[in-house]
Write an enzyme that holds these catalytic residues in place. Structure first.
Site, PDB file in Angstrom:
ATOM      1  N   LYS A 283     -28.028   7.438  48.500  1.00 29.38           N
ATOM      2  CA  LYS A 283     -28.634   8.835  49.415  1.00 29.38           C
ATOM      3  C   LYS A 283     -28.575   8.697  50.588  1.00 29.38           C
ATOM      4  O   LYS A 283     -27.238   9.234  50.924  1.00 29.38           O
ATOM      5  CB  LYS A 283     -28.777   9.919  48.512  1.00 29.38           C
ATOM      6  CG  LYS A 283     -28.801  10.311  47.018  1.00 29.38           C
ATOM      7  CD  LYS A 283     -29.796  10.667  46.337  1.00 29.38           C
ATOM      8  CE  LYS A 283     -29.363  10.973  44.615  1.00 29.38           C
ATOM      9  NZ  LYS A 283     -30.305  11.732  43.924  1.00 29.38           N
TER      10      LYS A 283
ATOM     11  N   GLN B 155     -36.362  14.481  44.221  1.00 28.21           N
ATOM     12  CA  GLN B 155     -35.952  12.869  43.418  1.00 28.21           C
ATOM     13  C   GLN B 155     -36.440  12.747  42.299  1.00 28.21           C
ATOM     14  O   GLN B 155     -37.837  12.861  42.433  1.00 28.21           O
ATOM     15  CB  GLN B 155     -36.212  11.360  44.021  1.00 28.21           C
ATOM     16  CG  GLN B 155     -35.558  10.502  43.375  1.00 28.21           C
ATOM     17  CD  GLN B 155     -34.361  10.556  43.143  1.00 28.21           C
ATOM     18  OE1 GLN B 155     -33.224  10.604  44.170  1.00 28.21           O
ATOM     19  NE2 GLN B 155     -33.510  10.450  41.825  1.00 28.21           N
TER      20      GLN B 155
ATOM     21  N   ASP C 199     -28.291  20.128  44.074  1.00 32.79           N
ATOM     22  CA  ASP C 199     -28.567  19.549  42.827  1.00 32.79           C
ATOM     23  C   ASP C 199     -28.367  20.089  41.634  1.00 32.79           C
ATOM     24  O   ASP C 199     -27.956  20.232  40.696  1.00 32.79           O
ATOM     25  CB  ASP C 199     -29.653  18.683  42.577  1.00 32.79           C
ATOM     26  CG  ASP C 199     -29.873  17.510  42.401  1.00 32.79           C
ATOM     27  OD1 ASP C 199     -28.959  17.002  42.814  1.00 32.79           O
ATOM     28  OD2 ASP C 199     -31.130  16.726  42.544  1.00 32.79           O
TER      29      ASP C 199
END
Ligand code: NDP
Length: 281
Positions: free
Chosen positions: A52, A96, A119
């Site tokens: 990322k 994460q 997300d």
């Protein structure tokens, strides 16, 4: 033999579009910023976080990394999320997963401001998606729709079967197919006669988490097959939920693993970061 849907190529197109938008914003003195939080040092998570950050760099997005120790408390993590929510420079916040067991994942995901939830996991965004409102959509699900649309595969009025009903893939992709006017069936581990169900599909999405489970016997001749799975096979080679060789002999189009859905997830995440800044402007 089926046409290969090239996810790497399509993700490249999206990244080029995002890069141009980032450049445009930068010309107006605006820098897009993604904050990535990792708790502990799970090797798979470290790879995802590194990828990322690398993609951010490639596209001109600033990434800010936060590493908390494996033993970090939920309060510490919530406090960091709270600070980033308030920070006007930060456009996207990504925690994460998975998190260590002392931390309640749900509490953390719900603490992220829905406006910075790139997300798309916050209940506000999940609810907005099911109401057909503007929202952040999880990258993998959004990426699947982009793959279909940019490959010229119509969804409107077609039979779509999604195998898998997880919150991160199966459910959001089903919602998006519905939004595109597909006739959508969601199959899962309690589904009876799975082959009969999947063989109805014009578009079959396999997000089942079982290595090479979906072979030609699950596929209607001429169907489009989207393989979300990522596994290592007995030779340590990457493979999907679909038995590619077998499926490709009956499908009209198919995504490979690697190089299909995988590259789309990160490209769509980057697009969400820019979208977040555009909305806040
Ligand atoms: P989950 O394990 O969370 O969900 C799997 C789903 O498949 C569940 O709904 C389960 O049903 C269903 N299922 C399991 N076994 C069967 C079966 N035998 N028959 C029918 N349905 C079954 O997985 P995810 O959705 O998180 O991920 C799916 C796959 O996609 C994985 O391989 C994962 O690694 C990959 N992935 C890839 C991404 C990418 O960027 N390409 C991103 C995210 C995931 P039930 O609900 O009843 O248990």
């Amino acid at each position: 033999m089926a046409k290969i849907i090239d996810g790497k190529e399509i993700a490249g197109q999206i990244k080029a579009e995002v890069k141009a938008e980032v450049k445009d914003l930068l010309a107006h003195g605006i820098m897009v910023t993604l904050a990535v939080i990792q708790v502990g040092e799970d090797p798979a998570s470290s790879v995802y976080v590194r990828n990322k950050k690398k993609t951010c760099e490639e596209l001109g997005i600033r990434s800010r990394s936060y590493s908390l120790p494996q033993a970090a408390s939920e309060e510490e993590l919530l406090s960091l999320v709270g600070e980033l929510n308030e920070d006007p420079e930060v456009d996207g916040i990504l925690v994460q997963l998975p998190l260590p067991e002392q931390i309640n994942e749900k509490a953390v995901l719900e603490a992220i401001s829905p406006e910075k939830d790139v997300d798309g996991f916050h209940p506000c965004n999940v609810g907005a998606l099911s109401c057909g409102e503007e929202c952040f959509v999880p990258g993998t699900a959004a990426g699947i729709i982009e793959l279909l649309v940019r490959s010229g595969i119509p969804i409107d009025g077609r039979e779509c079967v999604v195998v898998g009903r997880s919150n991160i893939v199966g459910k959001p992709v089903a919602q998006l197919l519905l939004r595109e006017n597909g006739t959508v069936t969601v199959a899962h581990s309690h589904t009876k006669n799975l082959r009969e169900v999947t063989r109805r599909a014009d578009i079959l999405v396999a997000a089942v988490g079982r290595r090479r489970m979906i072979d030609a016997s699950y596929i209607k001749p001429g169907a489009v097959v989207i393989d979300v799975g990522i596994h290592r096979d007995e030779k340590n080679k990457l493979c999907g939920d679909v038995d590619f060789e077998s499926a490709a002999s009956v499908a009209s189009a198919i995504t490979p693993v690697p190089g299909g859905v995988g590259p789309m997830t990160i490209a769509m995440l980057m697009r969400n970061c820019v979208e977040s800044r555009r909305r806040r402007l």
